[in-house]
Design an enzyme around this catalytic site. Structure first.
Site, mmCIF file in Angstrom:
data_model
loop_
_atom_site.group_PDB
_atom_site.id
_atom_site.type_symbol
_atom_site.label_atom_id
_atom_site.label_comp_id
_atom_site.label_asym_id
_atom_site.label_seq_id
_atom_site.Cartn_x
_atom_site.Cartn_y
_atom_site.Cartn_z
ATOM 1 N N SER A 184 -6.562 75.206 53.512
ATOM 2 C CA SER A 184 -5.956 76.181 52.611
ATOM 3 C C SER A 184 -5.567 75.514 51.299
ATOM 4 O O SER A 184 -4.904 74.484 51.289
ATOM 5 C CB SER A 184 -4.717 76.771 53.291
ATOM 6 O OG SER A 184 -4.076 77.677 52.439
ATOM 7 N N CYS A 234 5.132 67.891 48.126
ATOM 8 C CA CYS A 234 4.017 68.586 47.481
ATOM 9 C C CYS A 234 4.307 68.682 45.990
ATOM 10 O O CYS A 234 5.442 68.834 45.580
ATOM 11 C CB CYS A 234 3.872 69.988 48.082
ATOM 12 S SG CYS A 234 2.451 70.904 47.453
ATOM 13 N N GLY A 251 1.926 70.040 51.849
ATOM 14 C CA GLY A 251 0.947 69.378 50.983
ATOM 15 C C GLY A 251 -0.188 70.275 50.544
ATOM 16 O O GLY A 251 -0.415 71.346 51.112
ATOM 17 N N GLU A 311 6.292 67.273 59.229
ATOM 18 C CA GLU A 311 6.326 68.260 60.311
ATOM 19 C C GLU A 311 4.938 68.854 60.567
ATOM 20 O O GLU A 311 4.114 68.953 59.659
ATOM 21 C CB GLU A 311 7.290 69.394 59.942
ATOM 22 C CG GLU A 311 8.728 68.941 59.909
ATOM 23 C CD GLU A 311 9.722 70.075 59.655
ATOM 24 O OE1 GLU A 311 10.878 69.917 60.038
ATOM 25 O OE2 GLU A 311 9.341 71.108 59.069
ATOM 26 N N CYS A 335 8.039 78.436 48.381
ATOM 27 C CA CYS A 335 7.693 77.536 49.482
ATOM 28 C C CYS A 335 8.703 76.395 49.605
ATOM 29 O O CYS A 335 9.022 75.725 48.615
ATOM 30 C CB CYS A 335 6.298 76.970 49.226
ATOM 31 S SG CYS A 335 5.757 75.805 50.482
ATOM 32 N N CYS A 383 5.112 75.824 44.184
ATOM 33 C CA CYS A 383 5.151 77.268 44.449
ATOM 34 C C CYS A 383 6.614 77.668 44.687
ATOM 35 O O CYS A 383 7.320 77.019 45.453
ATOM 36 C CB CYS A 383 4.296 77.626 45.668
ATOM 37 S SG CYS A 383 2.562 77.220 45.428
ATOM 38 N N CYS A 402 5.274 80.033 58.030
ATOM 39 C CA CYS A 402 4.693 79.669 56.741
ATOM 40 C C CYS A 402 5.744 79.347 55.702
ATOM 41 O O CYS A 402 6.681 80.109 55.495
ATOM 42 C CB CYS A 402 3.886 80.829 56.183
ATOM 43 S SG CYS A 402 2.456 81.167 57.139
ATOM 44 N N CYS A 408 -0.988 73.387 63.067
ATOM 45 C CA CYS A 408 -0.850 73.445 61.609
ATOM 46 C C CYS A 408 -0.371 72.069 61.163
ATOM 47 O O CYS A 408 0.714 71.641 61.548
ATOM 48 C CB CYS A 408 0.173 74.535 61.273
ATOM 49 S SG CYS A 408 0.560 74.639 59.513
HETATM 50 N N1 SAH Z 1 -1.044 73.940 49.657
HETATM 51 C C1 SAH Z 1 -1.843 74.799 50.474
HETATM 52 C C2 SAH Z 1 -1.472 74.831 51.936
HETATM 53 C C3 SAH Z 1 -0.011 74.860 52.313
HETATM 54 S S1 SAH Z 1 0.847 76.326 52.612
HETATM 55 C C4 SAH Z 1 -1.869 76.186 49.898
HETATM 56 O O1 SAH Z 1 -1.160 76.445 48.942
HETATM 57 O O2 SAH Z 1 -2.649 77.004 50.372
HETATM 58 C C5 SAH Z 1 -0.034 77.389 53.678
HETATM 59 C C6 SAH Z 1 0.172 78.850 53.308
HETATM 60 O O3 SAH Z 1 1.530 79.284 53.460
HETATM 61 C C7 SAH Z 1 -0.205 79.123 51.857
HETATM 62 O O4 SAH Z 1 -0.930 80.319 51.772
HETATM 63 C C8 SAH Z 1 1.156 79.298 51.230
HETATM 64 O O5 SAH Z 1 1.076 80.002 50.023
HETATM 65 C C9 SAH Z 1 1.905 80.016 52.314
HETATM 66 N N2 SAH Z 1 3.356 79.997 52.151
HETATM 67 C C10 SAH Z 1 4.118 79.038 51.598
HETATM 68 N N3 SAH Z 1 5.409 79.397 51.598
HETATM 69 C C11 SAH Z 1 5.475 80.611 52.171
HETATM 70 C C12 SAH Z 1 6.538 81.497 52.479
HETATM 71 N N4 SAH Z 1 7.811 81.206 52.175
HETATM 72 N N5 SAH Z 1 6.234 82.659 53.088
HETATM 73 C C13 SAH Z 1 4.948 82.959 53.405
HETATM 74 N N6 SAH Z 1 3.909 82.167 53.153
HETATM 75 C C14 SAH Z 1 4.162 81.004 52.533
#
Ligand code: SAH
Length: 340
Positions: free
Chosen positions: A188, A109, A156, A89, A116, A113, A330, A102
């Protein structure tokens, strides 16, 4: 077979020479690719012979638009199918300054986290440079708009697919390809220290964002297991080194989670930690994902958090949320529609 979309111009020139062709053929082919052709037969200024040679040596098909959804705020979420059937996506967002995309750089991934959605799906493989750039090409083709900004914030971890992401950045940046200013691109990372160090030595003016989300190791480890490998202080040391080398400001992303990382003490602690670092803090309300345990902070609490950081001399802003009604915000991107 190699995909012709994975080459930078200099590499394509080498390929042509190896095929016994004139170097300048590469320029012609390159131009066609970024004019949006979908087959070698559309490259009408090449001889039949060369077209056949290209077909025998390279593939050109790469990424296909499968589906899209438009949000109330105009944000569009795209689902793309890759040649091997996997899906990724991307999101198109409209801002005052133009259109931003984006993009994803991996199928799934590995970082895990806990807040996420992309982490909930298993890792399959890295995207190739052509597949990364292809998302932008297809979005431009579909929307009819010129994209001016890119954020590597889809599915990713960019520094876990370092070489392909860097190549994609150079292709996006190349005036003969997509011609998007490096300063208009942001990568990022969850804080892969090796990647940050390497990125500091690249001759590219691309922005770096670090997903921090907490100033305390126990809390960050809970949210981001990668913190066990690279602690906050190691990440920040790499950031200081990056700034020293590049003189560029870093953005720290901080998703505010109710009761977890959003009280006044957290803001004061964060400000102390970031003191002296050339940076900006981007506050995001955490988006609740399916089966997710984290709830977003109230608007009031977010504003207080921002104000505390600002009072302590750290520039912080609250990021406007786009596309949450179509799961395009996000952390909501997944690999495949069926898995939502
Ligand atoms: N792997 C990279 C980029 C992908 S995510 C990273 O970790 O930075 C892009 C951003 O969205 C990151 O800051 C991530 O922490 C944030 N993100 C992921 N899940 C989220 C959520 N449920 N709510 C808000 N931000 C989120």
């Amino acid at each position: 077979m190699k995909n012709i979309r994975d080459f930078e111009l200099s590499e394509l020139e080498e390929e042509m020479i190896n095929l016994g062709e004139k170097k300048f053929r590469a320029k012609q082919i390159f131009a066609w690719l970024y004019r949006g052709v979908n087959s070698f037969d559309e490259m009408t200024d090449l001889s039949k012979d060369l077209i056949e040679k290209l077909k025998a040596n390279y593939t050109l098909e790469c990424i296909f638009l499968d589906d899209f959804q438009t949000s109330k705020d105009g944000t569009v979420k795209y689902l793309f199918r890759l040649v091997d059937g996997h899906k990724v996506e991307s999101v198109l967002m409209k801002y005052k300054f133009g259109y931003s995309v984006c993009i994803s750089n991996q199928i799934g991934c590995k970082m895990g986290c806990t807040f996420c959605a992309s982490a909930k799906i298993g890792f399959v493989r890295n995207l190739t440079p052509g597949e990364i750039v292809g998302q932008v090409l297809k979005i431009q083709e579909h929307s009819g708009e010129k994209v001016s900004n890119i954020v590597f914030m889809g599915i990713g971890e960019p520094f876990d697919n370092y070489d392909n992401v860097l190549k994609a950045i150079r292709l996006l940046n190349d005036p003969k390809a997509l011609n998007i200013g490096a300063r208009h691109m942001s990568v990022s990372t969850c804080g892969l220290v090796d990647g940050i160090k390497k990125f500091a030595d690249e001759k590219i003016q691309c922005n770096l964002c670090i997903s921090l989300h907490s100033s305390r190791d126990e809390v960050r480890t809970e949210m981001m297991p990668i913190n066990k490998r690279y602690s906050i202080s190691e990440v920040l040391d790499a950031c200081r080194e990056y700034i020293k080398k590049t003189n560029r400001r870093i953005t720290f992303e901080y998703a505010l989670v109710n009761g977890v990382n959003d009280n006044r003490e957290d803001a004061i602690h964060l400000a102390r930690l970031l003191h002296g670092i050339l940076c900006h803090v981007n506050l995001i309300p955490v988006n609740k994902i399916k089966d997710g345990k984290y709830e977003k902070s109230s608007v009031e609490k977010m504003m207080k958090f921002r104000d505390t950081l600002n009072e302590k001399g750290i520039v912080a802003t609250i990021r406007r949320e786009l596309g949450s009604d179509i799961s395009a915000a996000c952390g909501q991107l997944v690999r495949d529609k069926q898995e939502q």
